[in-house]
Design a protein around this motif. Structure first.
Motif, PDB file in Angstrom:
ATOM      1  N   LYS A 169       0.841  -1.136   0.008  1.00 51.18           N
ATOM      2  CA  LYS A 169       0.012   0.025  -0.090  1.00 51.18           C
ATOM      3  C   LYS A 169       1.003   1.268   0.062  1.00 51.18           C
ATOM      4  O   LYS A 169       0.219   2.324   0.176  1.00 51.18           O
ATOM      5  CB  LYS A 169      -1.031   0.129   1.353  1.00 51.18           C
ATOM      6  CG  LYS A 169      -2.040  -1.025   1.141  1.00 51.18           C
ATOM      7  CD  LYS A 169      -2.882  -0.906   2.344  1.00 51.18           C
ATOM      8  CE  LYS A 169      -3.987  -2.065   2.371  1.00 51.18           C
ATOM      9  NZ  LYS A 169      -4.626  -2.279   3.941  1.00 51.18           N
TER      10      LYS A 169
ATOM     11  N   CYS B 198       3.241   2.632   2.178  1.00 52.61           N
ATOM     12  CA  CYS B 198       3.222   3.319   3.154  1.00 52.61           C
ATOM     13  C   CYS B 198       4.599   4.072   3.565  1.00 52.61           C
ATOM     14  O   CYS B 198       4.847   4.756   4.269  1.00 52.61           O
ATOM     15  CB  CYS B 198       2.690   2.687   4.219  1.00 52.61           C
ATOM     16  SG  CYS B 198       3.908   1.205   4.949  1.00 52.61           S
TER      17      CYS B 198
ATOM     18  N   TYR C  65       7.378   2.721   5.067  1.00 45.45           N
ATOM     19  CA  TYR C  65       7.973   2.558   6.288  1.00 45.45           C
ATOM     20  C   TYR C  65       9.370   1.894   6.039  1.00 45.45           C
ATOM     21  O   TYR C  65      10.448   2.012   6.326  1.00 45.45           O
ATOM     22  CB  TYR C  65       7.020   1.282   7.139  1.00 45.45           C
ATOM     23  CG  TYR C  65       5.897   1.898   8.053  1.00 45.45           C
ATOM     24  CD1 TYR C  65       5.407   3.165   7.439  1.00 45.45           C
ATOM     25  CD2 TYR C  65       5.411   1.170   8.978  1.00 45.45           C
ATOM     26  CE1 TYR C  65       4.179   3.883   8.564  1.00 45.45           C
ATOM     27  CE2 TYR C  65       4.278   1.554   9.807  1.00 45.45           C
ATOM     28  CZ  TYR C  65       3.746   2.941   9.518  1.00 45.45           C
ATOM     29  OH  TYR C  65       2.823   3.490  10.283  1.00 45.45           O
TER      30      TYR C  65
ATOM     31  N   PHE D 192      12.708   3.317   7.041  1.00 45.82           N
ATOM     32  CA  PHE D 192      13.450   2.896   8.274  1.00 45.82           C
ATOM     33  C   PHE D 192      14.254   1.604   8.009  1.00 45.82           C
ATOM     34  O   PHE D 192      14.982   1.111   8.848  1.00 45.82           O
ATOM     35  CB  PHE D 192      12.338   2.411   9.295  1.00 45.82           C
ATOM     36  CG  PHE D 192      11.552   3.536   9.787  1.00 45.82           C
ATOM     37  CD1 PHE D 192      11.864   4.463  10.518  1.00 45.82           C
ATOM     38  CD2 PHE D 192      10.216   3.576   9.486  1.00 45.82           C
ATOM     39  CE1 PHE D 192      11.231   5.753  10.723  1.00 45.82           C
ATOM     40  CE2 PHE D 192       9.443   4.353   9.891  1.00 45.82           C
ATOM     41  CZ  PHE D 192       9.962   5.458  10.489  1.00 45.82           C
TER      42      PHE D 192
ATOM     43  N   TYR E 124       8.832  -3.996   9.798  1.00 52.87           N
ATOM     44  CA  TYR E 124       8.044  -2.804   9.792  1.00 52.87           C
ATOM     45  C   TYR E 124       6.694  -2.907   8.755  1.00 52.87           C
ATOM     46  O   TYR E 124       5.786  -2.269   9.025  1.00 52.87           O
ATOM     47  CB  TYR E 124       8.763  -1.595   9.401  1.00 52.87           C
ATOM     48  CG  TYR E 124       9.650  -1.003  10.562  1.00 52.87           C
ATOM     49  CD1 TYR E 124       9.157  -0.289  11.556  1.00 52.87           C
ATOM     50  CD2 TYR E 124      11.049  -1.186  10.450  1.00 52.87           C
ATOM     51  CE1 TYR E 124       9.875   0.334  12.416  1.00 52.87           C
ATOM     52  CE2 TYR E 124      11.671  -0.581  11.427  1.00 52.87           C
ATOM     53  CZ  TYR E 124      11.176   0.035  12.314  1.00 52.87           C
ATOM     54  OH  TYR E 124      11.952   0.642  13.647  1.00 52.87           O
TER      55      TYR E 124
ATOM     56  N   CYS F 234      -5.663   1.163   6.873  1.00 57.93           N
ATOM     57  CA  CYS F 234      -5.175   2.128   5.813  1.00 57.93           C
ATOM     58  C   CYS F 234      -3.895   2.092   5.583  1.00 57.93           C
ATOM     59  O   CYS F 234      -3.086   1.658   6.381  1.00 57.93           O
ATOM     60  CB  CYS F 234      -5.658   3.549   6.341  1.00 57.93           C
ATOM     61  SG  CYS F 234      -7.167   3.782   6.862  1.00 57.93           S
TER      62      CYS F 234
ATOM     63  N   GLY G 162      -0.279   3.474   5.737  1.00 59.21           N
ATOM     64  CA  GLY G 162       0.317   4.282   6.953  1.00 59.21           C
ATOM     65  C   GLY G 162      -0.275   3.668   8.249  1.00 59.21           C
ATOM     66  O   GLY G 162       0.601   4.222   9.339  1.00 59.21           O
ATOM     67  N   CYS G 163      -0.937   2.956   8.537  1.00 57.61           N
ATOM     68  CA  CYS G 163      -1.585   2.668   9.898  1.00 57.61           C
ATOM     69  C   CYS G 163      -0.574   1.442  10.382  1.00 57.61           C
ATOM     70  O   CYS G 163       0.026   0.552   9.807  1.00 57.61           O
ATOM     71  CB  CYS G 163      -2.840   1.686   9.616  1.00 57.61           C
ATOM     72  SG  CYS G 163      -3.404   1.042  11.178  1.00 57.61           S
ATOM     73  N   GLY G 164      -0.260   1.618  11.716  1.00 56.94           N
ATOM     74  CA  GLY G 164       0.777   1.109  12.362  1.00 56.94           C
ATOM     75  C   GLY G 164       0.342  -0.426  12.895  1.00 56.94           C
ATOM     76  O   GLY G 164       1.255  -1.375  13.340  1.00 56.94           O
TER      77      GLY G 164
ATOM     78  N   VAL H 249       5.355   1.937  17.322  1.00 55.01           N
ATOM     79  CA  VAL H 249       5.348   1.298  16.155  1.00 55.01           C
ATOM     80  C   VAL H 249       6.923   1.256  15.605  1.00 55.01           C
ATOM     81  O   VAL H 249       7.309   0.460  15.012  1.00 55.01           O
ATOM     82  CB  VAL H 249       4.409   1.576  15.207  1.00 55.01           C
ATOM     83  CG1 VAL H 249       4.660   0.941  13.769  1.00 55.01           C
ATOM     84  CG2 VAL H 249       3.190   1.231  15.481  1.00 55.01           C
ATOM     85  N   PHE H 250       7.545   2.394  16.171  1.00 53.72           N
ATOM     86  CA  PHE H 250       9.107   2.573  15.431  1.00 53.72           C
ATOM     87  C   PHE H 250       9.636   1.218  16.423  1.00 53.72           C
ATOM     88  O   PHE H 250      10.700   0.981  15.823  1.00 53.72           O
ATOM     89  CB  PHE H 250       9.599   3.838  15.975  1.00 53.72           C
ATOM     90  CG  PHE H 250      11.195   3.917  15.550  1.00 53.72           C
ATOM     91  CD1 PHE H 250      11.375   4.004  14.273  1.00 53.72           C
ATOM     92  CD2 PHE H 250      11.879   3.949  16.667  1.00 53.72           C
ATOM     93  CE1 PHE H 250      12.697   3.909  13.922  1.00 53.72           C
ATOM     94  CE2 PHE H 250      13.193   3.895  16.359  1.00 53.72           C
ATOM     95  CZ  PHE H 250      13.816   3.945  15.162  1.00 53.72           C
TER      96      PHE H 250
ATOM     97  N   PRO I 205       0.263   5.063  14.791  1.00 52.14           N
ATOM     98  CA  PRO I 205      -0.372   6.211  14.007  1.00 52.14           C
ATOM     99  C   PRO I 205      -1.721   5.938  13.461  1.00 52.14           C
ATOM    100  O   PRO I 205      -1.949   4.679  12.869  1.00 52.14           O
ATOM    101  CB  PRO I 205       0.662   6.680  12.710  1.00 52.14           C
ATOM    102  CG  PRO I 205       1.313   5.441  12.768  1.00 52.14           C
ATOM    103  CD  PRO I 205       1.421   4.390  13.937  1.00 52.14           C
TER     104      PRO I 205
ATOM    105  N   GLY J 153       1.114   8.612   7.823  1.00 53.29           N
ATOM    106  CA  GLY J 153       1.626   7.591   8.863  1.00 53.29           C
ATOM    107  C   GLY J 153       3.124   7.656   9.218  1.00 53.29           C
ATOM    108  O   GLY J 153       3.375   7.540  10.184  1.00 53.29           O
ATOM    109  N   VAL J 154       3.885   7.606   8.378  1.00 51.83           N
ATOM    110  CA  VAL J 154       5.333   7.278   8.175  1.00 51.83           C
ATOM    111  C   VAL J 154       5.607   8.694   8.902  1.00 51.83           C
ATOM    112  O   VAL J 154       6.797   8.519   9.697  1.00 51.83           O
ATOM    113  CB  VAL J 154       6.094   7.363   7.018  1.00 51.83           C
ATOM    114  CG1 VAL J 154       5.939   8.414   5.955  1.00 51.83           C
ATOM    115  CG2 VAL J 154       7.192   6.658   7.054  1.00 51.83           C
TER     116      VAL J 154
ATOM    117  N   VAL K 259       5.406   8.009  12.656  1.00 47.15           N
ATOM    118  CA  VAL K 259       6.481   6.920  13.130  1.00 47.15           C
ATOM    119  C   VAL K 259       7.852   7.764  13.288  1.00 47.15           C
ATOM    120  O   VAL K 259       8.486   7.416  14.126  1.00 47.15           O
ATOM    121  CB  VAL K 259       6.621   5.750  12.133  1.00 47.15           C
ATOM    122  CG1 VAL K 259       7.577   4.922  12.817  1.00 47.15           C
ATOM    123  CG2 VAL K 259       5.247   5.347  12.060  1.00 47.15           C
TER     124      VAL K 259
END
Lengths: 86, 289
Positions: free
Chosen positions: A21, A23, A25, A29, A66, B27, B29-31, B182-183, B209, B223-224, B227
């Motif tokens: 999706k 995002c 992450y 990271f 992540y 969604c 970006g959701c953690g 979440v990080f 987030p 979201g990111v 984080v």
């Protein structure tokens, strides 16, 4: 699965393009900063991660930890070879 | 195609998920997905018999976890995850029961159940994903929304003081209290592994987030970006005083393991008490014993 290039470094990643999706992450990271967004879209219209610097990847699997969509994971080349011989 | 592509190793987490139900509804970006990832890895590392692990969730975005985990799981009514899990644990004391729910479910409508399960030291592991809002119903103000944050029911900013969840859990008698974001994926795995191996009421709060309803309404980016804020502003203090671990809007986040102590669980206390007052008592917690 994405067209992951042949591993040049100590590790590599595998991406399930269709569930990503976008995002970011994994890209933000990644300890080795070796991932980047693709130029292409997946079927849902998101940019997915690709291994931009394959030589820098160490297969630490932080991207896999992540990823909220279970789309990416990293693996060390020696573990990959172990799986291959099985 | 290269050699590596022909092997196609599978993501190790997928074995823990009901793949017919994926992709999940969370969604971009959701953690919550990241915490599920950590939970699956903690289950691998703890080497528990997966037939003896049950996951119970309430209602909400985090409540969907029970439906996605390929374990014995139950999706209960709103706020009633802990009472259901209590019954599950007492009916079958061999089970390791994990309550996996959100802040609105565990602390607003289910707050009373949380308080009493912690007071009784019921042998449960409670994972609370705290995103500071009601994500599924439209971003209303929750008991964990920090002061000053905007919510759909607080358009001029929140003026209600919020809960300090680790302090609440410690004061109520939990034996294990930790907070991560979440990080902190590695630390979350470590805490979950410790809680899976510990007897008593274990509580882990994980800040996550909510990009769609909390971050966007408060103009905090995606979201990111949240984080990244967790990364910059979190302070790890193991054994810190939970009284000083309150959250403020975009302020410092005290993370770490606050409490790790021993207390008799409800079942142990019941068996000890009844064997001292009832002569031929031989209960182990099983109904048939």
């Amino acid at each position: 699965m994405s067209e992951t290039p042949a591993p040049k470094g100590k590790g590599t990643v595998f991406v399930r393009v269709e569930v990503c999706k976008g995002c970011s992450y994994c890209i933000d990271f990644c300890p080795a900063k070796c991932l980047a967004f693709s130029k292409e879209f997946n079927a849902k219209g998101y940019h997915y991660p690709v291994l931009a610097k394959p030589e820098a990847c160490v297969g630490c699997d932080m991207c896999g930890l992540y990823c909220p969509d279970f789309a990416i994971f990293g693996i060390r080349v020696k573990d990959l070879e172990k799986a291959k011989t099985k | 195609m290269s050699d590596t592509d022909t092997i196609q190793p599978v993501n190790p987490v997928l074995a823990y998920l009901r793949q017919d139900r994926l992709p999940h509804i969370w969604c971009p970006g959701c953690g919550i997905g990241s915490t599920v990832n950590c939970f699956a890895r903690a289950l691998t590392e703890s080497k528990l018999d997966l037939d003896k692990v049950a996951v119970v969730s309430g209602i909400g975005c985090t409540g969907r976890v029970a439906g996605y985990m390929n374990l014995d799981s139950f999706h209960t009514t709103h706020g009633r995850a802990i009472p259901f899990a209590t019954g599950l644990k007492l009916g079958n004391p061999d089970l390791k029961v994990v309550v996996y729910s959100g802040d609105g479910d565990l602390f607003a409508i289910g707050g009373n159940h949380f308080v009493h399960a912690a007071r009784r030291n019921m042998d449960l592991m409670v994972v609370c994903i705290n995103n500071g809002t009601y994500g599924m119903t439209g971003g209303q103000v929750a008991p964990t929304t920090p002061l000053g944050a905007t919510a759909s029911t607080m358009p001029y900013g929140n003026f209600e003081p919020s809960f300090n969840l680790p302090f609440l859990a410690e004061a109520c008698g939990a034996v294990y209290v930790a907070r991560w974001t979440v990080f902190h994926v590695r630390q979350v795995i470590r805490s979950m592994k410790e809680a899976l191996g510990k007897k008593g009421f274990c509580f882990i709060e994980i800040l996550a987030p909510c990009p769609t309803l909390y971050s966007r309404r408060n103009k905090l980016g995606d979201g990111v970006d949240q984080v990244k804020y967790y990364k910059e502003r979190s302070v790890i203090k193991d054994g810190a005083d939970a009284r000083e671990a309150g959250l403020t809007f975009q302020g410092d986040i005290v993370c770490g393991k606050f409490v790790d102590r021993e207390r008799p669980t409800w079942l142990d206390a019941m068996n000890r008490h009844y064997s001292s007052v009832i002569q031929d008592y031989q209960g182990e917690g099983h109904a048939e014993d």
